[in-house]
Design an enzyme around this catalytic site. Sequence first.
Site, short mmCIF file in Angstrom:
data_model
loop_
_atom_site.label_atom_id
_atom_site.label_comp_id
_atom_site.label_asym_id
_atom_site.label_seq_id
_atom_site.Cartn_x
_atom_site.Cartn_y
_atom_site.Cartn_z
N SER A 64 -38.41 -36.33 -10.22
CA SER A 64 -38.80 -37.26 -11.28
C SER A 64 -39.65 -36.56 -12.34
O SER A 64 -40.29 -35.54 -12.06
CB SER A 64 -39.59 -38.43 -10.71
OG SER A 64 -38.86 -39.12 -9.73
N1 SAH Z 1 -39.79 -38.46 -4.97
C1 SAH Z 1 -38.74 -37.55 -5.37
C2 SAH Z 1 -37.73 -38.22 -6.27
C3 SAH Z 1 -36.36 -37.87 -5.87
S1 SAH Z 1 -35.07 -38.80 -6.61
C4 SAH Z 1 -39.31 -36.30 -5.99
O1 SAH Z 1 -40.51 -36.26 -6.27
O2 SAH Z 1 -38.57 -35.32 -6.15
C5 SAH Z 1 -34.79 -40.09 -5.42
C6 SAH Z 1 -34.46 -39.69 -4.01
O3 SAH Z 1 -34.18 -40.89 -3.28
C7 SAH Z 1 -33.21 -38.81 -3.85
O4 SAH Z 1 -33.57 -37.65 -3.13
C8 SAH Z 1 -32.24 -39.69 -3.06
O5 SAH Z 1 -31.42 -38.95 -2.16
C9 SAH Z 1 -33.19 -40.61 -2.32
N2 SAH Z 1 -32.63 -41.88 -1.87
C10 SAH Z 1 -31.71 -42.68 -2.50
N3 SAH Z 1 -31.44 -43.78 -1.76
C11 SAH Z 1 -32.23 -43.70 -0.64
C12 SAH Z 1 -32.40 -44.53 0.50
N4 SAH Z 1 -31.73 -45.66 0.67
N5 SAH Z 1 -33.28 -44.13 1.45
C13 SAH Z 1 -33.99 -42.97 1.33
N6 SAH Z 1 -33.85 -42.14 0.28
C14 SAH Z 1 -32.98 -42.49 -0.70
#
Ligand code: SAH
Length: 213
Positions: A64
């Site tokens: 993000s």
């Molecule tokens: N907090 C992260 C943001 C990553 S983007 C950072 O700082 O890099 C969002 C993430 O949510 C992705 O890695 C995606 O695979 C995950 N995601 C999507 N749906 C999900 C679910 N149902 N349960 C757990 N993770 C999920």
Amino acid sequence: MEDNFKFQGRRKLLALELKKKGIVNKKIIKSIESIPRHLFIDPGLSEQAYIDKALPIESNQTISQPYTVAFQTQLLNPKSGEKILEIGTGSGYQTSILCFLKTDVYTIERNHNLFRSTSKLFNKLNINPVRFKYGDGHKGLIDNSPFDGIIITAGSPIVPKDLLKQLKIGGRMVIPIGKKIHIMTKITRISINDFKRETFGNFKFVPMLKKKD
Ligand code: SAH
């Protein structure tokens, strides 16, 4: 890749930029200054690590934008020692901010490639969430509930019911709600059955998906 003065200098500038954009929580600003974001992304992108924008990571996901991470964390307002559940570990950058703030972090990632590589990174950088689970975050972590805070870092069209149930009374959830555009929403549990909802503008996230892959 190591940390160095150049990256440290850029982090200082990024922290100043986030202050100007409205991040007033000093500990969060300190975490942005301290955590080497370039170590959470592909080394080929490290020159861009301290520009305030989202960047691609493995498996078509993103780390993000720093402002978004800081903004969500500020809304969550986690206190030292609180129990926080994060849905969507991704690169682990948000997790490491929560650890820096001395909270007890539980985090869930549904993508197995990311789960594996981020587990290794946590070991290497000595970042220690209480629990890092591979699974679908919609169900939360009933065994470890209730939580003081729940932060969802993927966009969801609905508020997962199981997650609401896992909030303490007085606990906060920060969740971007929507299909294509996501409205940043803070939900506070007022009592067993009552929740207060507040909204904080539009953001864009990768989608929260069902099941594991
Ligand atoms: N907090 C992260 C943001 C990553 S983007 C950072 O700082 O890099 C969002 C993430 O949510 C992705 O890695 C995606 O695979 C995950 N995601 C999507 N749906 C999900 C679910 N149902 N349960 C757990 N993770 C999920």
